[in-house]
Structures are given as structure tokens and as C-alpha cells.
Design a protein around this motif. Sequence first.
Motif, mmCIF file in Angstrom:
data_model
loop_
_atom_site.group_PDB
_atom_site.id
_atom_site.type_symbol
_atom_site.label_atom_id
_atom_site.label_comp_id
_atom_site.label_asym_id
_atom_site.label_seq_id
_atom_site.Cartn_x
_atom_site.Cartn_y
_atom_site.Cartn_z
ATOM 1 N N ILE A 97 11.897 12.750 18.015
ATOM 2 C CA ILE A 97 12.109 11.610 17.121
ATOM 3 C C ILE A 97 10.785 11.146 16.519
ATOM 4 C CG2 ILE A 97 12.805 9.173 17.035
ATOM 5 C CD1 ILE A 97 14.901 9.929 19.237
ATOM 6 N N ILE A 98 9.741 11.094 17.327
ATOM 7 C CA ILE A 98 8.457 10.598 16.823
ATOM 8 C C ILE A 98 7.577 11.710 16.262
ATOM 9 C CG2 ILE A 98 8.485 8.575 18.336
ATOM 10 C CD1 ILE A 98 6.448 9.984 20.135
ATOM 11 N N GLY A 99 8.109 12.949 16.247
ATOM 12 C CA GLY A 99 7.378 14.064 15.662
ATOM 13 C C GLY A 99 6.209 14.543 16.490
ATOM 14 N N GLN A 100 6.328 14.397 17.786
ATOM 15 C CA GLN A 100 5.250 14.798 18.689
ATOM 16 C C GLN A 100 5.712 16.004 19.505
ATOM 17 O OE1 GLN A 100 4.533 11.981 21.840
ATOM 18 N NE2 GLN A 100 2.377 12.494 21.914
ATOM 19 N N GLY A 101 4.888 16.992 19.594
ATOM 20 C CA GLY A 101 5.224 18.159 20.401
ATOM 21 C C GLY A 101 5.200 17.813 21.879
ATOM 22 N N THR A 102 5.870 18.623 22.644
ATOM 23 C CA THR A 102 5.875 18.417 24.083
ATOM 24 C C THR A 102 5.506 19.718 24.769
ATOM 25 O OG1 THR A 102 7.179 17.748 25.993
ATOM 26 C CG2 THR A 102 8.359 18.850 24.237
ATOM 27 N N SER A 103 4.839 19.602 25.876
ATOM 28 C CA SER A 103 4.445 20.807 26.612
ATOM 29 C C SER A 103 5.044 20.796 28.009
ATOM 30 C CB SER A 103 2.919 20.889 26.686
ATOM 31 O OG SER A 103 2.420 19.745 27.368
ATOM 32 N N PHE A 104 6.077 20.017 28.225
ATOM 33 C CA PHE A 104 6.641 19.871 29.562
ATOM 34 C C PHE A 104 7.042 21.208 30.178
ATOM 35 C CE2 PHE A 104 10.422 19.458 32.270
ATOM 36 C CZ PHE A 104 9.854 18.780 33.336
ATOM 37 N N LEU A 105 7.798 22.023 29.443
ATOM 38 C CA LEU A 105 8.253 23.298 30.013
ATOM 39 C C LEU A 105 7.085 24.237 30.289
ATOM 40 C CD1 LEU A 105 11.561 24.019 28.073
ATOM 41 C CD2 LEU A 105 11.282 23.258 30.445
ATOM 42 N N GLU A 106 6.137 24.275 29.370
ATOM 43 C CA GLU A 106 4.970 25.131 29.589
ATOM 44 C C GLU A 106 4.221 24.696 30.850
ATOM 45 O OE1 GLU A 106 5.690 23.677 26.692
ATOM 46 O OE2 GLU A 106 6.084 25.352 25.352
ATOM 47 N N ARG A 107 4.029 23.363 31.002
ATOM 48 C CA ARG A 107 3.339 22.854 32.185
ATOM 49 C C ARG A 107 4.151 23.111 33.446
ATOM 50 N NH1 ARG A 107 3.228 17.612 32.218
ATOM 51 N NH2 ARG A 107 4.343 17.211 30.304
ATOM 52 N N LEU A 108 5.449 22.987 33.358
ATOM 53 C CA LEU A 108 6.317 23.221 34.510
ATOM 54 C C LEU A 108 6.201 24.662 34.992
ATOM 55 C CD1 LEU A 108 8.562 22.065 36.374
ATOM 56 C CD2 LEU A 108 10.198 22.895 34.685
ATOM 57 N N PHE A 109 6.294 25.627 34.075
ATOM 58 C CA PHE A 109 6.215 27.031 34.462
ATOM 59 C C PHE A 109 4.817 27.443 34.917
ATOM 60 C CE2 PHE A 109 10.136 27.383 31.816
ATOM 61 C CZ PHE A 109 10.961 27.782 32.853
ATOM 62 N N ALA A 110 3.817 26.704 34.493
ATOM 63 C CA ALA A 110 2.451 26.989 34.930
ATOM 64 C C ALA A 110 2.091 26.207 36.195
ATOM 65 C CB ALA A 110 1.457 26.658 33.817
ATOM 66 N N ALA A 111 3.068 25.490 36.750
ATOM 67 C CA ALA A 111 2.886 24.660 37.947
ATOM 68 C C ALA A 111 1.794 23.612 37.745
ATOM 69 C CB ALA A 111 2.600 25.523 39.178
ATOM 70 N N GLU A 112 1.669 23.142 36.522
ATOM 71 C CA GLU A 112 0.724 22.073 36.201
ATOM 72 C C GLU A 112 1.527 20.844 35.813
ATOM 73 O OE1 GLU A 112 -1.553 23.726 33.042
ATOM 74 O OE2 GLU A 112 -2.439 25.279 34.298
ATOM 75 N N LEU A 113 2.045 20.158 36.806
ATOM 76 C CA LEU A 113 2.971 19.072 36.542
ATOM 77 C C LEU A 113 2.307 17.759 36.155
ATOM 78 C CD1 LEU A 113 5.581 19.812 39.325
ATOM 79 C CD2 LEU A 113 5.607 20.486 36.933
ATOM 80 N N GLN A 114 0.995 17.726 36.200
ATOM 81 C CA GLN A 114 0.291 16.506 35.809
ATOM 82 C C GLN A 114 0.426 16.320 34.303
ATOM 83 O OE1 GLN A 114 -1.050 14.493 38.047
ATOM 84 N NE2 GLN A 114 -1.587 13.002 36.505
ATOM 85 N N GLY A 115 1.096 15.268 33.898
ATOM 86 C CA GLY A 115 1.290 15.003 32.480
ATOM 87 C C GLY A 115 0.313 13.973 31.976
ATOM 88 N N THR A 116 0.624 13.433 30.830
ATOM 89 C CA THR A 116 -0.233 12.399 30.263
ATOM 90 C C THR A 116 -0.057 11.108 31.052
ATOM 91 O OG1 THR A 116 1.477 11.665 28.754
ATOM 92 C CG2 THR A 116 0.017 13.404 27.967
ATOM 93 N N ARG A 117 -1.024 10.267 30.955
ATOM 94 C CA ARG A 117 -0.986 8.983 31.668
ATOM 95 C C ARG A 117 -0.281 7.904 30.851
ATOM 96 N NH1 ARG A 117 -1.782 9.743 36.877
ATOM 97 N NH2 ARG A 117 -3.522 11.128 37.251
ATOM 98 N N GLU A 118 0.082 8.215 29.614
ATOM 99 C CA GLU A 118 0.747 7.240 28.766
ATOM 100 C C GLU A 118 2.201 7.087 29.205
ATOM 101 O OE1 GLU A 118 0.287 8.102 24.594
ATOM 102 O OE2 GLU A 118 -1.607 9.091 25.012
#
Length: 138
Positions: A73-94
Motif C-alpha cells: 500500500i505504501i509502495g515499500q518493498g519488503t524483505s521478510f521472506l528473504e530474511r526468513l529463508f536466510a535465518a536472519e529474522l532481525q527486522g527493522t526497529r520501526e
Amino acid sequence: MGFVRGLDWATIDEVQRAPELLLAIKKTVDEDYRLGRFLLTGSANLMTLPRVADSLASRIETLRLLPLAHAEIIGQGTSFLERLFAAELQGTREVTIGDDLVRIVLAGGFPEALARESERRRHIWARSWLTSVLTRDL
């Protein structure tokens, strides 16, 4: 049958409005089983339509589209799946909390509702959508 037989690749939008095409598509697919020849779109579940006489089992794959995600909706990309499969679950602090979160959730994710400029118009659209679904499907 003649219309469908002449199609090599086709997208048929709102196919639920022409359920008589489904038996012709079934016959054509049985004769030429190349995957992806037909993309059928629509806002109704074909299997619940009273005039659909065949399940099209083994000939159809159904993809259900969900409402838009907030990142879309806000036109922002997401990397959740990429981070999940790379076992890097630390997301943004926002994080979004409080009234902002409530506003986002209540706005929903349907493009038609989001096109309404006011909360009141979105509410009217959502109530109308719900009434239509309940009246038709139940």
C-alpha cells in the motif's frame, strides 16, 4: 466450442459470467494439455456456481489473492521472506503502534476500499462488500 478451440493462449477475465465456456475449455485442455494455456480470473469461486457442471479436477489450479499488504500500500518493498529463508529474522526497529496502527488496520487492504478518501466511505464500501458476499454466498 469453436471460440475456445481457436485459442492457443488466453486470459479470460470474470469467467464466472460465462460458465458455459468451462466445458469447452475442459475439452480443449484434454486434447492439448500444455500447462498455462488459460488464465481464468474472476471474483467468484467457480465451484460454487450453480451452472458449473464439472469440477475440472486435475485441469485447474486455483490461486486466491489476498488483500494488499501494508508494504504494498505504501509502495515499500519488503524483505521478510528473504530474511526468513536466510535465518536472519532481525527486522527493522520501526514499529507502528497506537492510533497509527488502528488507522492502518481499519483502512484494510482491498484496493477498492483504499481508493475511498474518507474513513466513512471505506466503512460504507466494506459494509456493502460484506452484505454482497453474505447475501450471495450464504
